[in-house]
Design an enzyme around this catalytic site. Sequence first.
Site, PDB file in Angstrom:
ATOM      1  N   HIS A 367      41.038  39.079  43.863  1.00 17.90           N
ATOM      2  CA  HIS A 367      42.561  39.352  43.316  1.00 17.90           C
ATOM      3  C   HIS A 367      43.468  38.591  43.804  1.00 17.90           C
ATOM      4  O   HIS A 367      44.596  38.668  42.518  1.00 17.90           O
ATOM      5  CB  HIS A 367      43.137  41.015  44.113  1.00 17.90           C
ATOM      6  CG  HIS A 367      44.053  42.279  42.358  1.00 17.90           C
ATOM      7  ND1 HIS A 367      43.948  41.620  41.477  1.00 17.90           N
ATOM      8  CD2 HIS A 367      44.096  43.299  43.489  1.00 17.90           C
ATOM      9  CE1 HIS A 367      44.729  41.970  41.605  1.00 17.90           C
ATOM     10  NE2 HIS A 367      44.401  43.163  41.901  1.00 17.90           N
ATOM     11  N   ASP A 371      43.558  39.422  37.953  1.00 23.49           N
ATOM     12  CA  ASP A 371      44.758  40.630  38.215  1.00 23.49           C
ATOM     13  C   ASP A 371      43.448  41.204  37.229  1.00 23.49           C
ATOM     14  O   ASP A 371      42.825  41.347  37.126  1.00 23.49           O
ATOM     15  CB  ASP A 371      46.174  40.723  37.014  1.00 23.49           C
ATOM     16  CG  ASP A 371      46.849  38.782  37.787  1.00 23.49           C
ATOM     17  OD1 ASP A 371      46.636  39.161  38.571  1.00 23.49           O
ATOM     18  OD2 ASP A 371      47.462  38.615  36.596  1.00 23.49           O
TER      19      ASP A 371
END
Length: 396
Positions: A367, A371
């Site tokens: 992450h 995204d």
Amino acid sequence: MATEVKVPVLGESITEATLGEWLKQPGDTVALDEPVASLETDKVSVEVPSPVAGVMGAHAVQVGDTVQVGAMIATIEGAGAAPAPAKPAEAEPAAAPAQAAPAALSPSVRRAVLETGVDPATVTGTGKDGRLTKDDVLAAATMPAAPAATPVAASAPVAAPAGARREERVRMTRLRQTIARRLKEAQNSAAMLTTFNDVDMTAVIEARNKYKDLFEKKHGVRLGFMGFFAKAACLALKDVPSVNASIDGDEIVYHDYADISVAVSSPGGLVVPVVRDADAMSVAQIERAIGDFGKRAKDGTLKMDEMLGGTFTISNGGVFGSLMSTPIINPPQSAVLGLHRIEDRPVVRDGQIVIRPMMYLALSYDHRLIDGREAVTFLVALKNAIEDPTRILIDL
């Protein structure tokens, strides 16, 4: 005159290994280039060939010891003397190869012996110089036990009292230690998250059933599902390049190529050989490469450089029956795609409930770089390509 047996070059960045097994004992006749020891590296098992013909001398290290590249591990005495005892060996009855077989087991054969419980001393090897192969062990495991084996089993000191609790401690192989370390490093360093989707496999299954015989006849390899998924992943990686990228310090490295790491099983654990430039390959070329990797992973003959690099990984847990999982990233990659088993489920199509062959997809990603929107976009692009394989042909 003694000749030193040294640890060979093991591959880029590999400087040490663990001595897994001695294939030759002191006093054994050794031919030129005949394997005398098996080494376990972080990736694969490697056999050490004899540099000369002669007689096996003293072992300088023990099984389980860590050895450096270039280090001396044994000696070969009387260089050039090996051909002399060869003739008497040929005159020996067929029992000689069988006696040598247990001491000369490759890593894949050792694994098969442990899994099946077959006594290697009772199996006649069909490999070179009478050495056991994995197929020999598996074939022996399917044979009914001979009557003579009953008293031997009864007298063997393996029986335990009723209700007894036993434990066995086995040292982790170097490969398993590396797998454990790298997976924990991935959890510690990456902000790992998994997103899911499902895919209707109807179109791919129909295409496979329609063309599998012609495909195998023309290309010499079976048409599976991995070729479709690899090509679909390459299309999705072009649409979402961050999934094909990696983090290097405070920089993001983007790749204009797709080197797909494919997780395959080996006797020592999961390994991930790389299908390089998969985006430029056909489905047939990808299927052929994956099939070759799978075979050689079981045989323990994968090369070190075949598992280096990779920009994205596909792991197919469905072949083992997995319904859903959260795969772990293979550093320094930033994402891994998990495939799962296909099962018939009720779904709604055009307002009607119908039964379709469905598969869950899982994308685990870092992450820090990817995204949630990009992860979902990637999975949707892949899903669309699988549900309509024509997209793969026209690069859509």
